[in-house]
Design a protein around this motif. Structure first.
Motif, mmCIF file in Angstrom:
data_model
loop_
_atom_site.group_PDB
_atom_site.id
_atom_site.type_symbol
_atom_site.label_atom_id
_atom_site.label_comp_id
_atom_site.label_asym_id
_atom_site.label_seq_id
_atom_site.Cartn_x
_atom_site.Cartn_y
_atom_site.Cartn_z
ATOM 1 N N ASN A 1 1.270 10.815 -2.181
ATOM 2 C CA ASN A 1 1.147 9.439 -1.706
ATOM 3 C C ASN A 1 0.285 8.624 -2.671
ATOM 4 O O ASN A 1 -0.831 8.243 -2.344
ATOM 5 C CB ASN A 1 0.543 9.422 -0.302
ATOM 6 N N GLU B 1 0.325 5.616 -3.430
ATOM 7 C CA GLU B 1 -0.061 4.308 -2.902
ATOM 8 C C GLU B 1 -1.378 4.403 -2.141
ATOM 9 O O GLU B 1 -2.147 3.457 -2.089
ATOM 10 C CB GLU B 1 1.031 3.733 -1.980
ATOM 11 N N GLN C 1 -5.482 4.402 -4.145
ATOM 12 C CA GLN C 1 -6.357 3.255 -4.391
ATOM 13 C C GLN C 1 -7.287 3.014 -3.208
ATOM 14 O O GLN C 1 -8.487 2.823 -3.379
ATOM 15 C CB GLN C 1 -5.543 2.005 -4.695
#
Length: 170
Positions: free
Chosen positions: A108, A110, A113
């Motif tokens: 994952n 995404e 961050q």
């Protein structure tokens, strides 16, 4: 009909040739055949400062994450000198993880961050998964490529940590 098939074949071959040229000259960091990189052990020293990886620039691919033994990882944990990162799937993390570890799944990107937004690039990270898992190594390499330079991978993973009686949370 034959000329249409011939034209389609020429277009397909041209597209393949262009893709090969693009990959060869504009994305040299992509390997044609992915090989599994083996990690070497970090030096086993008594002081944490000597143990940390040398500073390297973001573009330097000669350095890479290193393995850390269970015993040394436990010392680092007791010293609060690193951020431990669980690279396993969320279900496994919820079932049990190193106390205080962050969950950052390799699968994952995404979510990286958000999970790592408060972690400085010069922080020491110890990634782990299960003994027979490769996600920690892959996550460590990906984080290294994104600017984190002091990354270790816990040898034998969470199972060995739990079996040794080190702190675990659920």
């Amino acid at each position: 009909m034959r000329s249409t098939l011939r034209e389609a074949a020429i277009i397909i071959l041209a597209a393949i040739l262009l893709a090969v040229c693009y990959r060869q000259f504009f994305t040299p960091d992509l390997a044609w055949i992915r090989t599994t990189q083996t990690l070497s052990y970090a030096a086993d020293t008594s002081s944490f400062e000597d143990f940390s990886l040398p500073e390297v620039s973001v573009g330097d691919t000669s350095a890479s994450p290193q393995l850390v033994t269970l015993e040394r990882a436990a010392e680092i944990y007791r010293e609060h000198a690193a951020v431990f990162i669980d690279a396993r799937e969320e279900e496994r993390f919820v079932a049990g993880h190193i106390a205080g570890a962050l969950h950052v799944s390799y699968y994952n990107p995404e979510g990286w961050q958000q999970a790592l937004q408060n972690i400085r690039n010069d922080a020491v990270l110890v990634a782990y998964c299960d003994e027979d898992c490769d996600s920690a190594r892959r996550l460590a390499e990906a984080l290294f490529a994104h600017g984190f330079k002091k990354i270790f991978v816990l040898d034998k993973g969470f199972d060995s940590w739990r079996n040794a009686g080190y702190p675990v949370a659920q």
